[in-house]
Motif scaffolding. Structure first.
Motif, PDB file in Angstrom:
ATOM      1  N   ASP A 278       0.825  -1.213   0.000  1.00 20.54           N
ATOM      2  CA  ASP A 278       0.000   0.000   0.000  1.00 20.54           C
ATOM      3  C   ASP A 278       0.855   1.256   0.000  1.00 20.54           C
ATOM      4  O   ASP A 278       0.600   2.190  -0.759  1.00 20.54           O
ATOM      5  CB  ASP A 278      -0.938   0.010   1.205  1.00 20.54           C
ATOM      6  N   SER A 279       1.876   1.300   0.865  1.00 26.24           N
ATOM      7  CA  SER A 279       2.722   2.491   0.942  1.00 26.24           C
ATOM      8  C   SER A 279       4.106   2.109   1.456  1.00 26.24           C
ATOM      9  O   SER A 279       4.243   1.618   2.581  1.00 26.24           O
ATOM     10  CB  SER A 279       2.091   3.532   1.873  1.00 26.24           C
ATOM     11  N   ILE A 280       5.116   2.328   0.607  1.00 30.29           N
ATOM     12  CA  ILE A 280       6.516   2.217   1.017  1.00 30.29           C
ATOM     13  C   ILE A 280       7.097   3.608   0.821  1.00 30.29           C
ATOM     14  O   ILE A 280       7.426   4.005  -0.294  1.00 30.29           O
ATOM     15  CB  ILE A 280       7.250   1.151   0.201  1.00 30.29           C
ATOM     16  N   ASP A 281       7.210   4.367   1.900  1.00 27.87           N
ATOM     17  CA  ASP A 281       7.367   5.815   1.795  1.00 27.87           C
ATOM     18  C   ASP A 281       8.457   6.298   2.759  1.00 27.87           C
ATOM     19  O   ASP A 281       8.414   6.035   3.962  1.00 27.87           O
ATOM     20  CB  ASP A 281       6.031   6.480   2.143  1.00 27.87           C
ATOM     21  N   GLY A 282       9.445   7.004   2.220  1.00 24.37           N
ATOM     22  CA  GLY A 282      10.381   7.746   3.051  1.00 24.37           C
ATOM     23  C   GLY A 282      11.376   6.905   3.820  1.00 24.37           C
ATOM     24  O   GLY A 282      11.858   7.325   4.878  1.00 24.37           O
TER      25      GLY A 282
ATOM     26  N   ARG B  84       2.509   1.867  -3.875  1.00 21.82           N
ATOM     27  CA  ARG B  84       3.126   3.199  -3.921  1.00 21.82           C
ATOM     28  C   ARG B  84       4.482   3.130  -3.242  1.00 21.82           C
ATOM     29  O   ARG B  84       4.573   2.911  -2.031  1.00 21.82           O
ATOM     30  CB  ARG B  84       2.234   4.247  -3.250  1.00 21.82           C
ATOM     31  N   ILE B  85       5.529   3.318  -4.032  1.00 20.27           N
ATOM     32  CA  ILE B  85       6.905   3.267  -3.558  1.00 20.27           C
ATOM     33  C   ILE B  85       7.486   4.649  -3.818  1.00 20.27           C
ATOM     34  O   ILE B  85       7.862   4.993  -4.937  1.00 20.27           O
ATOM     35  CB  ILE B  85       7.668   2.144  -4.276  1.00 20.27           C
ATOM     36  N   ILE B  86       7.502   5.491  -2.785  1.00 22.45           N
ATOM     37  CA  ILE B  86       7.726   6.919  -2.971  1.00 22.45           C
ATOM     38  C   ILE B  86       8.700   7.456  -1.918  1.00 22.45           C
ATOM     39  O   ILE B  86       8.754   6.983  -0.792  1.00 22.45           O
ATOM     40  CB  ILE B  86       6.394   7.702  -2.915  1.00 22.45           C
ATOM     41  N   ASN B  87       9.471   8.449  -2.327  1.00 25.12           N
ATOM     42  CA  ASN B  87      10.291   9.259  -1.411  1.00 25.12           C
ATOM     43  C   ASN B  87      11.343   8.452  -0.652  1.00 25.12           C
ATOM     44  O   ASN B  87      11.746   8.835   0.450  1.00 25.12           O
ATOM     45  CB  ASN B  87       9.394   9.988  -0.385  1.00 25.12           C
ATOM     46  N   ASN B  88      11.786   7.349  -1.241  1.00 28.83           N
ATOM     47  CA  ASN B  88      12.794   6.534  -0.578  1.00 28.83           C
ATOM     48  C   ASN B  88      14.195   6.911  -1.049  1.00 28.83           C
ATOM     49  O   ASN B  88      14.392   7.358  -2.173  1.00 28.83           O
ATOM     50  CB  ASN B  88      12.529   5.054  -0.862  1.00 28.83           C
ATOM     51  N   GLU B  89      15.172   6.713  -0.160  1.00 26.82           N
ATOM     52  CA  GLU B  89      16.575   6.960  -0.480  1.00 26.82           C
ATOM     53  C   GLU B  89      17.351   5.657  -0.312  1.00 26.82           C
ATOM     54  O   GLU B  89      17.324   5.046   0.760  1.00 26.82           O
ATOM     55  CB  GLU B  89      17.146   8.034   0.444  1.00 26.82           C
ATOM     56  N   ILE B  90      18.032   5.243  -1.381  1.00 31.22           N
ATOM     57  CA  ILE B  90      18.803   4.002  -1.369  1.00 31.22           C
ATOM     58  C   ILE B  90      20.234   4.342  -1.748  1.00 31.22           C
ATOM     59  O   ILE B  90      20.466   4.976  -2.779  1.00 31.22           O
ATOM     60  CB  ILE B  90      18.218   2.976  -2.359  1.00 31.22           C
ATOM     61  N   ARG B  91      21.188   3.896  -0.923  1.00 34.21           N
ATOM     62  CA  ARG B  91      22.564   4.272  -1.224  1.00 34.21           C
ATOM     63  C   ARG B  91      23.541   3.154  -0.865  1.00 34.21           C
ATOM     64  O   ARG B  91      23.315   2.371   0.049  1.00 34.21           O
ATOM     65  CB  ARG B  91      22.939   5.564  -0.502  1.00 34.21           C
ATOM     66  N   LYS B  92      24.627   3.145  -1.624  1.00 32.66           N
ATOM     67  CA  LYS B  92      25.732   2.233  -1.369  1.00 32.66           C
ATOM     68  C   LYS B  92      27.015   2.942  -1.765  1.00 32.66           C
ATOM     69  O   LYS B  92      27.149   3.413  -2.897  1.00 32.66           O
ATOM     70  CB  LYS B  92      25.585   0.941  -2.173  1.00 32.66           C
ATOM     71  N   ASN B  93      27.960   3.010  -0.845  1.00 33.27           N
ATOM     72  CA  ASN B  93      29.186   3.767  -1.088  1.00 33.27           C
ATOM     73  C   ASN B  93      30.440   2.912  -1.056  1.00 33.27           C
ATOM     74  O   ASN B  93      31.520   3.416  -1.346  1.00 33.27           O
ATOM     75  CB  ASN B  93      29.312   4.887  -0.045  1.00 33.27           C
ATOM     76  N   ASN B  94      30.312   1.637  -0.703  1.00 32.24           N
ATOM     77  CA  ASN B  94      31.494   0.794  -0.628  1.00 32.24           C
ATOM     78  C   ASN B  94      31.577  -0.140  -1.831  1.00 32.24           C
ATOM     79  O   ASN B  94      30.646  -0.245  -2.628  1.00 32.24           O
ATOM     80  CB  ASN B  94      31.488  -0.021   0.668  1.00 32.24           C
TER      81      ASN B  94
ATOM     82  N   ALA C  13       2.725  -0.987  -9.797  1.00 39.43           N
ATOM     83  CA  ALA C  13       3.439  -0.144  -8.834  1.00 39.43           C
ATOM     84  C   ALA C  13       3.686   1.246  -9.390  1.00 39.43           C
ATOM     85  O   ALA C  13       3.828   1.436 -10.605  1.00 39.43           O
ATOM     86  CB  ALA C  13       4.771  -0.786  -8.440  1.00 39.43           C
ATOM     87  N   GLU C  14       3.741   2.205  -8.483  1.00 40.15           N
ATOM     88  CA  GLU C  14       4.107   3.579  -8.796  1.00 40.15           C
ATOM     89  C   GLU C  14       5.389   3.918  -8.041  1.00 40.15           C
ATOM     90  O   GLU C  14       5.438   3.813  -6.809  1.00 40.15           O
ATOM     91  CB  GLU C  14       2.994   4.531  -8.370  1.00 40.15           C
ATOM     92  N   PHE C  15       6.410   4.306  -8.787  1.00 44.90           N
ATOM     93  CA  PHE C  15       7.689   4.711  -8.210  1.00 44.90           C
ATOM     94  C   PHE C  15       7.833   6.217  -8.413  1.00 44.90           C
ATOM     95  O   PHE C  15       8.088   6.678  -9.518  1.00 44.90           O
ATOM     96  CB  PHE C  15       8.845   3.984  -8.901  1.00 44.90           C
ATOM     97  N   TYR C  16       7.672   6.997  -7.356  1.00 44.78           N
ATOM     98  CA  TYR C  16       7.725   8.450  -7.448  1.00 44.78           C
ATOM     99  C   TYR C  16       8.759   8.993  -6.441  1.00 44.78           C
ATOM    100  O   TYR C  16       8.793   8.580  -5.281  1.00 44.78           O
ATOM    101  CB  TYR C  16       6.373   9.079  -7.126  1.00 44.78           C
ATOM    102  N   ASN C  17       9.567   9.931  -6.913  1.00 45.68           N
ATOM    103  CA  ASN C  17      10.421  10.740  -6.040  1.00 45.68           C
ATOM    104  C   ASN C  17      11.409   9.916  -5.212  1.00 45.68           C
ATOM    105  O   ASN C  17      11.736  10.281  -4.096  1.00 45.68           O
ATOM    106  CB  ASN C  17       9.557  11.592  -5.086  1.00 45.68           C
ATOM    107  N   ASN C  18      11.886   8.824  -5.778  1.00 43.00           N
ATOM    108  CA  ASN C  18      12.906   8.036  -5.106  1.00 43.00           C
ATOM    109  C   ASN C  18      14.295   8.466  -5.556  1.00 43.00           C
ATOM    110  O   ASN C  18      14.477   8.969  -6.663  1.00 43.00           O
ATOM    111  CB  ASN C  18      12.700   6.548  -5.410  1.00 43.00           C
TER     112      ASN C  18
END
Length: 268
Positions: free
Chosen positions: A159-163, A194-204, A220-225
């Protein structure tokens, strides 16, 4: 045995600001089974083995079966610290079936710090209705193994994966979100995920890294990730494979940055 907290057939319970420590062995910190209704775990320290490499270790484990009548109904995990385990959260058939999931199942996972899991952060396998997975921080264990911070496998309602913030720290194969087959399936869902406003990072450094991996027949809707991958290996910002007109994926206003010394695909 040796689980710190066992819930079976439990209703109308609030667990606030307690510590449950199962860090000494390869067991579950919170073991859940049966019909669970209106239960909230809030502000707790939930500690599994921080060095576990065995799948018998989880911070939270719910085991059910295909076709089961029992569900997780209005179950909430809010503002907890979950540390260690092979799994942080293993949710296995929390809805039992597609119809039961749609009508009776609901799980909320919000504002938690979920870290140092060996293989899976959130593992949702068949018929789980996740009403909200929002404002959590997922942080993998630095380890040389496959790692999935969110593993969403077959017939889930998202339903909501947000932030959420996902920090991938493994050194081989890393997946921020792994979304696989028939999520928000039209027969069992009233709207796209709704998959929105998420931040995913990898630096190594790592062998292969995926920010978002979306495979086959998902609505699915991918917005503002935002996905940022820096590695010496192969990197995929958003890996998307196949869909049809009945299964629509919409992506808008996302940022996919790949800074690798190897091969990089912001969008694949």
């Amino acid at each position: 045995g040796n689980e710190a907290l066992v819930l079976s057939g439990t209703s109308h319970l609030r667990i606030n600001n307690l510590t449950f420590d199962a860090s000494a062995g390869n067991v579950n910190t919170v073991q859940i089974s049966g019909q669970i209704t209106d239960v909230e775990i809030y502000g707790c320290e939930l500690l599994a083995n921080p060095n576990a490499t065995s799948s018998t270790s989880a911070v939270v484990r719910y085991e059910n079966a295909s076709g089961a009548v029992s569900t997780l109904t209005n179950v909430r995990f809010i503002k907890n610290h979950m540390n260690g385990g092979y799994y942080a959260m293993r949710l296995y058939y929390t809805g039992g079936s597609g119809t039961n999931m749609l009508n009776n199942c609901s799980v909320q996972i919000d504002s938690n710090l979920i870290e140092n899991y060996y293989y899976y952060g959130l593992y949702a396998y068949y018929y789980n209705k996740l009403t909200s997975v929002s404002h959590n921080t997922f942080r993998t264990r630095p380890a040389a193994t496959y790692q999935y911070s969110m593993y969403l496998y077959y017939y889930n309602n998202l339903d909501s994966i947000d932030g959420n913030i996902i920090e991938m720290r493994g050194t081989t194969y890393s997946y921020g979100m792994y979304i696989y087959y028939y999520n928000n399936y039209p027969s069992y869902s009233t709207k796209p995920g709704r998959i929105i406003n998420n931040e995913i990072r990898k630096n190594n450094s790592g062998t292969t890294s995926y920010g978002i991996y979306c495979y086959y027949y998902n609505n699915a809707e991918f917005y503002n990730n935002s996905v940022s991958l820096g590695s010496s290996g192969t990197c995929y910002g958003f890996y998307f494979y196949n869909t049809t007109s009945g299964y629509m994926v919409t992506a808008k206003n996302n940022i996919f940055h790949v800074g690798t010394m190897g091969t990089g695909y912001p969008l694949y």
